[in-house]
Design a protein around this motif. Structure first.
Motif, PDB file in Angstrom:
ATOM      1  N   ASN A 171       0.866  -1.172   0.000  1.00  0.00           N
ATOM      2  CA  ASN A 171       0.000   0.000   0.000  1.00  0.00           C
ATOM      3  C   ASN A 171       0.908   1.228   0.000  1.00  0.00           C
ATOM      4  O   ASN A 171       1.596   1.492   0.969  1.00  0.00           O
ATOM      5  N   ASN A 175      -1.884   3.866   4.160  1.00  0.00           N
ATOM      6  CA  ASN A 175      -2.809   4.064   5.262  1.00  0.00           C
ATOM      7  C   ASN A 175      -2.507   2.910   6.220  1.00  0.00           C
ATOM      8  O   ASN A 175      -2.632   1.769   5.799  1.00  0.00           O
ATOM      9  N   ASP A 203      -1.883  -1.394  -3.841  1.00  0.00           N
ATOM     10  CA  ASP A 203      -2.975  -0.442  -3.612  1.00  0.00           C
ATOM     11  C   ASP A 203      -2.385   0.969  -3.594  1.00  0.00           C
ATOM     12  O   ASP A 203      -1.689   1.350  -2.655  1.00  0.00           O
ATOM     13  N   TYR A 206      -3.804   6.348  -2.759  1.00  0.00           N
ATOM     14  CA  TYR A 206      -3.366   7.680  -2.300  1.00  0.00           C
ATOM     15  C   TYR A 206      -2.274   8.267  -3.198  1.00  0.00           C
ATOM     16  O   TYR A 206      -1.587   9.194  -2.797  1.00  0.00           O
ATOM     17  N   ARG A 246     -18.385   5.742  -4.886  1.00  0.00           N
ATOM     18  CA  ARG A 246     -18.070   4.314  -4.930  1.00  0.00           C
ATOM     19  C   ARG A 246     -17.545   3.845  -6.288  1.00  0.00           C
ATOM     20  O   ARG A 246     -18.113   2.928  -6.904  1.00  0.00           O
TER      21      ARG A 246
HETATM   22  C1  LIG Z   1      -5.489   1.880   1.600  1.00  0.00           C
HETATM   23  C2  LIG Z   1      -6.907   1.985   1.192  1.00  0.00           C
HETATM   24  N1  LIG Z   1      -7.328   1.273   0.139  1.00  0.00           N
HETATM   25  C3  LIG Z   1      -8.613   1.332  -0.258  1.00  0.00           C
HETATM   26  C4  LIG Z   1      -9.526   2.120   0.405  1.00  0.00           C
HETATM   27  C5  LIG Z   1     -10.959   2.084  -0.017  1.00  0.00           C
HETATM   28  O1  LIG Z   1     -11.285   2.977  -1.002  1.00  0.00           O
HETATM   29  P1  LIG Z   1     -12.778   3.041  -1.538  1.00  0.00           P
HETATM   30  O2  LIG Z   1     -13.504   4.041  -0.689  1.00  0.00           O
HETATM   31  O3  LIG Z   1     -12.656   3.485  -2.958  1.00  0.00           O
HETATM   32  O4  LIG Z   1     -13.383   1.686  -1.423  1.00  0.00           O
HETATM   33  C6  LIG Z   1      -9.133   2.886   1.507  1.00  0.00           C
HETATM   34  C7  LIG Z   1     -10.115   3.705   2.247  1.00  0.00           C
HETATM   35  O5  LIG Z   1      -9.954   4.052   3.386  1.00  0.00           O
HETATM   36  C8  LIG Z   1      -7.775   2.821   1.902  1.00  0.00           C
HETATM   37  O6  LIG Z   1      -7.338   3.544   2.935  1.00  0.00           O
END
Ligand SMILES: Cc1ncc(COP(=O)(O)O)c(C=O)c1O
Length: 396
Positions: A171, A175, A203, A206, A246
């Motif tokens: 990621n 986060n 992922d 961000y 979404r």
């Molecule tokens: C690392 C990470 N991936 C994915 C998501 C989810 O994103 P979405 O709102 O598009 O489902 C979040 C949301 O907090 C996130 O922090």
């Protein structure tokens, strides 16, 4: 009655929700609390994107679309990924989903057989851990310390690999830590990935929120061998302040993308046609508004980091992206504040909310005990007041 599914019963409610529920209750009771738990931008969706959604309704773009998303949206994703990350994807290699979270779930579904191991660097976003279990996988948590800037090293990755390892979740930016892997760090990880023939779910939701002028490097862009093994996850939620619309997406090789599209067709069906239209505008319109939001986040990051590190008893390292900062509480463990002995991050967060009137998220849920996460997706005024309250809470 017969028992519910064992897999379903093992899924835990999000820990980020518990403190949020208490915070919302206090707010509803009229208490002057400030929340730093939000995982979403406080900005409104930019006007031209909202207008595109309204126009879609008025023009009756209100029907099913192809399961993997409209060709228009998938083309827009390809162009944006090419422009921003130097990535080459064809529209049939893109799967639009109802949020990036669902894209992560589908990627795991596409890759993982029951019993397969998935390497998850900690601190991690809470949902990854549960999503791995939901597909019958085994999370193998590899902790990256604060001294390592919360980043997985190639050595730690190598040590965690077994014959059952199927993939790694990366990621970037992260986060909850806000840390970002640079090109060299990613190359080190990629060498191990290719050598051990692993898949990577990268992922990058961000990726648009990166500070200090540092370049963002997308994992799949490192080489063709890496591209082949990467399932890129992204979406419009964070960069475009569109969490409620979404729309997320995954980009992957033909085979993986096809399997994921099949899953979409039998589970959610296509993502909202209206939101897809609005997302096309988000991805193709001039990106100035996005830059304005990014700059506001950077100014907040600068403030919060400087203030936090000036308060005795707590500290943080400087995040490079996203809108989170991990506050280190180690020095407070064992101390008594407002009559409460701080034994861990949960106790701290509870006491800080009740006595300091500030909601932060305990780190344990992210695999980061003795830390709490502050989200700075809130106004600078709130951030200033939150830190004033922290100072006062710790001084009492
Ligand atoms: C690392 C990470 N991936 C994915 C998501 C989810 O994103 P979405 O709102 O598009 O489902 C979040 C949301 O907090 C996130 O922090």
């Amino acid at each position: 009655m017969k028992e519910l599914s064992t897999i379903a019963q093992a899924v835990q409610a999000s820990t980020t929700m518990a403190i949020d529920a208490m915070f919302k209750q206090m707010k509803a009771d009229g208490v002057d609390v400030i929340g730093f738990g939000a995982g979403e931008p406080d900005f409104d969706t930019p006007d031209e994107i909202k207008a595109a959604g309204i126009a879609a309704i008025e023009q009756n773009v209100t029907r099913y679309t192809p399961a993997a998303g409209t060709v228009e949206l998938r083309k827009a994703v390809c162009e944006r990924m090419q422009a921003d990350c130097g990535l080459s994807y064809k529209p049939n290699q893109v799967v639009a989903t109802s949020g990036a979270k669902h894209a992560v779930y589908l990627a795991l579904r596409a890759l993982v057989n029951p019993g397969d191991e998935v390497i998850l660097p900690a601190p991690y976003w809470v949902s990854y851990y549960e999503l791995i279990k939901m597909v019958g996988g085994v999370p193998v948590v590899v902790t990256a310390t604060e001294a390592e800037h919360f980043k997985l090293t190639p050595e730690k990755l190598s040590a965690a690999i077994t014959p059952k390892t199927k993939c790694l979740i990366l990621n970037n930016p992260s986060n909850p830590t806000g840390m970002m892997y640079g090109e060299e760090e990613l190359c080190g990880i990629a060498d191990v990935v290719v050598k051990n023939d692993l898949y990577v779910i990268s992922d990058e939701i961000y990726y648009g929120l990166v500070y200090d002028g540092k370049p963002f490097v997308s994992f799949a862009s490192l080489s063709s061998e890496v591209w082949e093994r990467t399932i890129l996850i992204n979406g419009v939620s964070k960069s475009y302040a569109m969490t409620g619309w979404r729309i997320g997406y995954a980009c992957a090789n033909d085979q993986v993308a096809k399997v994921m599209a099949n899953y979409v067709s039998h589970s959610t069906g296509s993502a909202s046609a209206i939101s897809q239209k609005a997302s096309v505008t988000a991805l193709t319109a001039p990106q100035e508004k996005i830059e304005e939001m990014r700059q506001a986040f950077e100014a907040r990051r600068n403030y919060i980091v400087e203030r936090m590190n000036a308060i005795p008893g707590v500290s943080c390292i400087r995040p490079e992206g996203a809108f989170y900062v991990m506050m280190n509480l180690e020095q407070l463990i064992g101390k008594t504040i407002h009559g409460v002995t701080i034994t861990n991050d949960d106790v701290f967060a509870d006491a800080f909310l009740k006595h300091g009137l500030v909601a932060v998220v305990p780190g344990s849920g992210f695999g980061a005990p003795n830390f709490v996460r502050w989200s700075y997706a809130t106004s600078l005024d709130n951030i200033k007041e939150g830190l004033n309250r922290l100072e006062k809470f710790l001084a009492d």
